[in-house]
Design a protein around this motif. Structure first.
Motif, PDB file in Angstrom:
ATOM      1  N   LYS A 166       0.819  -1.208   0.000  1.00  0.00           N
ATOM      2  CA  LYS A 166       0.000   0.000   0.000  1.00  0.00           C
ATOM      3  C   LYS A 166       0.855   1.263   0.000  1.00  0.00           C
ATOM      4  O   LYS A 166       0.471   2.270  -0.615  1.00  0.00           O
ATOM      5  N   GLU A 167       2.025   1.212   0.639  1.00  0.00           N
ATOM      6  CA  GLU A 167       2.876   2.402   0.647  1.00  0.00           C
ATOM      7  C   GLU A 167       3.539   2.632  -0.714  1.00  0.00           C
ATOM      8  O   GLU A 167       3.698   3.765  -1.149  1.00  0.00           O
ATOM      9  N   ALA A 168       3.915   1.547  -1.390  1.00  0.00           N
ATOM     10  CA  ALA A 168       4.480   1.690  -2.731  1.00  0.00           C
ATOM     11  C   ALA A 168       3.430   2.236  -3.695  1.00  0.00           C
ATOM     12  O   ALA A 168       3.720   3.109  -4.531  1.00  0.00           O
ATOM     13  N   LEU A 169       2.216   1.740  -3.576  1.00  0.00           N
ATOM     14  CA  LEU A 169       1.131   2.219  -4.425  1.00  0.00           C
ATOM     15  C   LEU A 169       0.806   3.682  -4.118  1.00  0.00           C
ATOM     16  O   LEU A 169       0.589   4.497  -5.022  1.00  0.00           O
ATOM     17  N   ARG A 175     -13.123  -5.229  -1.560  1.00  0.00           N
ATOM     18  CA  ARG A 175     -14.230  -5.291  -2.525  1.00  0.00           C
ATOM     19  C   ARG A 175     -13.726  -5.755  -3.884  1.00  0.00           C
ATOM     20  O   ARG A 175     -14.337  -6.611  -4.536  1.00  0.00           O
ATOM     21  N   ASN A 176     -12.614  -5.184  -4.342  1.00  0.00           N
ATOM     22  CA  ASN A 176     -12.050  -5.581  -5.635  1.00  0.00           C
ATOM     23  C   ASN A 176     -11.606  -7.039  -5.637  1.00  0.00           C
ATOM     24  O   ASN A 176     -11.745  -7.747  -6.641  1.00  0.00           O
ATOM     25  N   THR A 234       0.065 -11.644 -10.717  1.00  0.00           N
ATOM     26  CA  THR A 234      -0.015 -11.959  -9.282  1.00  0.00           C
ATOM     27  C   THR A 234      -1.233 -11.252  -8.697  1.00  0.00           C
ATOM     28  O   THR A 234      -1.778 -10.316  -9.287  1.00  0.00           O
ATOM     29  N   GLU A 235      -1.630 -11.701  -7.520  1.00  0.00           N
ATOM     30  CA  GLU A 235      -2.788 -11.089  -6.872  1.00  0.00           C
ATOM     31  C   GLU A 235      -2.559  -9.614  -6.592  1.00  0.00           C
ATOM     32  O   GLU A 235      -3.445  -8.776  -6.817  1.00  0.00           O
ATOM     33  N   SER A 236      -1.370  -9.260  -6.105  1.00  0.00           N
ATOM     34  CA  SER A 236      -1.100  -7.857  -5.786  1.00  0.00           C
ATOM     35  C   SER A 236      -1.127  -6.984  -7.030  1.00  0.00           C
ATOM     36  O   SER A 236      -1.612  -5.844  -6.998  1.00  0.00           O
ATOM     37  N   GLY A 237      -0.613  -7.506  -8.149  1.00  0.00           N
ATOM     38  CA  GLY A 237      -0.667  -6.755  -9.394  1.00  0.00           C
ATOM     39  C   GLY A 237      -2.095  -6.529  -9.852  1.00  0.00           C
ATOM     40  O   GLY A 237      -2.455  -5.444 -10.334  1.00  0.00           O
ATOM     41  N   ILE A 238      -2.935  -7.552  -9.695  1.00  0.00           N
ATOM     42  CA  ILE A 238      -4.347  -7.439 -10.063  1.00  0.00           C
ATOM     43  C   ILE A 238      -5.045  -6.390  -9.199  1.00  0.00           C
ATOM     44  O   ILE A 238      -5.790  -5.537  -9.698  1.00  0.00           O
ATOM     45  N   LEU A 239      -4.787  -6.422  -7.883  1.00  0.00           N
ATOM     46  CA  LEU A 239      -5.426  -5.461  -6.983  1.00  0.00           C
ATOM     47  C   LEU A 239      -4.945  -4.033  -7.244  1.00  0.00           C
ATOM     48  O   LEU A 239      -5.728  -3.082  -7.157  1.00  0.00           O
ATOM     49  N   ALA A 240      -3.669  -3.883  -7.562  1.00  0.00           N
ATOM     50  CA  ALA A 240      -3.137  -2.552  -7.878  1.00  0.00           C
ATOM     51  C   ALA A 240      -3.772  -2.010  -9.153  1.00  0.00           C
ATOM     52  O   ALA A 240      -4.163  -0.841  -9.223  1.00  0.00           O
ATOM     53  N   ALA A 241      -3.880  -2.860 -10.161  1.00  0.00           N
ATOM     54  CA  ALA A 241      -4.487  -2.438 -11.424  1.00  0.00           C
ATOM     55  C   ALA A 241      -5.968  -2.108 -11.237  1.00  0.00           C
ATOM     56  O   ALA A 241      -6.493  -1.173 -11.856  1.00  0.00           O
ATOM     57  N   ALA A 242      -6.637  -2.847 -10.363  1.00  0.00           N
ATOM     58  CA  ALA A 242      -8.043  -2.564 -10.073  1.00  0.00           C
ATOM     59  C   ALA A 242      -8.188  -1.233  -9.358  1.00  0.00           C
ATOM     60  O   ALA A 242      -9.162  -0.508  -9.565  1.00  0.00           O
ATOM     61  N   LYS A 281       4.375  -3.391 -12.171  1.00  0.00           N
ATOM     62  CA  LYS A 281       5.053  -2.603 -11.140  1.00  0.00           C
ATOM     63  C   LYS A 281       4.761  -3.111  -9.733  1.00  0.00           C
ATOM     64  O   LYS A 281       5.626  -3.090  -8.865  1.00  0.00           O
ATOM     65  N   PHE A 282       3.547  -3.585  -9.510  1.00  0.00           N
ATOM     66  CA  PHE A 282       3.160  -3.993  -8.151  1.00  0.00           C
ATOM     67  C   PHE A 282       2.980  -5.504  -8.032  1.00  0.00           C
ATOM     68  O   PHE A 282       2.205  -5.989  -7.212  1.00  0.00           O
ATOM     69  N   SER A 283       3.725  -6.229  -8.832  1.00  0.00           N
ATOM     70  CA  SER A 283       3.691  -7.684  -8.810  1.00  0.00           C
ATOM     71  C   SER A 283       4.442  -8.238  -7.594  1.00  0.00           C
ATOM     72  O   SER A 283       5.450  -7.675  -7.164  1.00  0.00           O
ATOM     73  N   GLY A 284       3.938  -9.326  -7.055  1.00  0.00           N
ATOM     74  CA  GLY A 284       4.703 -10.091  -6.079  1.00  0.00           C
ATOM     75  C   GLY A 284       4.616  -9.657  -4.633  1.00  0.00           C
ATOM     76  O   GLY A 284       5.372 -10.157  -3.793  1.00  0.00           O
TER      77      GLY A 284
END
Length: 234
Positions: A91-94, A150-151, A173-181, A215-218
């Motif tokens: 969350k801090e990187a995002l 929610r996403n 990855t899950e984190s990449g999907i959530l970041a893109a969402a 960018k937010f993978s892994g």
């Protein structure tokens, strides 16, 4: 004669007194004064950190484990926790990408706060007063988690289906999907995944679903629980 003899007693006595005074506080220390019990140790970084000169703008993250301070006693240095690939790191990187971690910023399109929320997204997670939201960092943190939950529920089947695969050279990855969402909404992420990258939506500033996926993978986002009705409640 007596003066010389006295010196033999004075020196050892002074040494004993010094040792006694030095060691006595150890026994009387109140260790409760140094306890971290009850302290909030959930770090939220809001300032730009110092990076190695070798890092480019695209490589900026909160992993500063290799950063060396030349003089740790200089007041100009700022210390930051090593967040790595944890949820806090995610969350801090995002947040750094979205707003440089600034809780109180509004961009040219009207997106608000540290994580750059739009008013319509805020309504979906139970926030109807954008001004109150902007000036409440705690509410912004809860909003980020609620939106991610929610996403994650909306995209749960896509996460299961595509996680671990490569699309357009990007490991999904899950984190990449959530970041893109977070960037483009879960619907745009579904289109990207199910079209195997041919539908790659970008925002007004040029950041794309694929870019955020990479960018937010892994990161470890197991902390985020899928919740259809997630709300940001103080």
């Amino acid at each position: 004669m007596f003066k010389k003899v006295g010196n033999y007693f004075v020196v050892p006595l002074a040494i004993c007194v010094t040792l006694y005074l030095a060691l006595k506080p150890e026994a009387s220390l109140n260790y409760d004064d140094y306890s971290t019990n009850g302290l909030d140790l959930d770090y939220n970084i809001s300032k730009e950190i110092a990076f190695n000169e070798e890092m480019s703008n695209d490589d900026m993250s909160y992993d500063v484990s290799n950063y060396e301070l030349s003089n740790p006693f200089q007041s100009s240095h700022i210390y930051f926790p090593h967040l790595g690939k944890s949820y806090n790191g995610f969350k801090e990187a995002l947040a750094f990408k979205e707003s440089r971690g600034d809780y109180f910023t509004v961009n040219t399109l009207g997106y608000l706060g540290k994580y750059q929320f739009g008013a319509e997204t805020l309504k979906m997670i139970g926030i109807y007063n954008p001004t109150q939201f902007l000036y409440n960092p705690e509410l912004q943190e809860k909003a980020f988690l609620a939106n991610a939950e929610r996403n994650k529920w909306i995209l749960r089947k896509d996460i299961k289906r595509f996680e671990g695969k490569k699309i357009n050279g990007v490991l999904i990855t899950e984190s990449g999907i959530l970041a893109a969402a977070h960037l483009a909404g879960p619907g745009s992420v579904k289109k990207f995944l199910r079209s195997y990258g041919s539908q790659n939506v970008s925002d007004a500033y040029g950041s794309s679903v694929r870019y955020y996926m990479k960018k937010f993978s892994g990161y470890d986002t197991s902390f985020v629980e899928a919740d259809r009705k997630a709300k940001a409640i103080l």
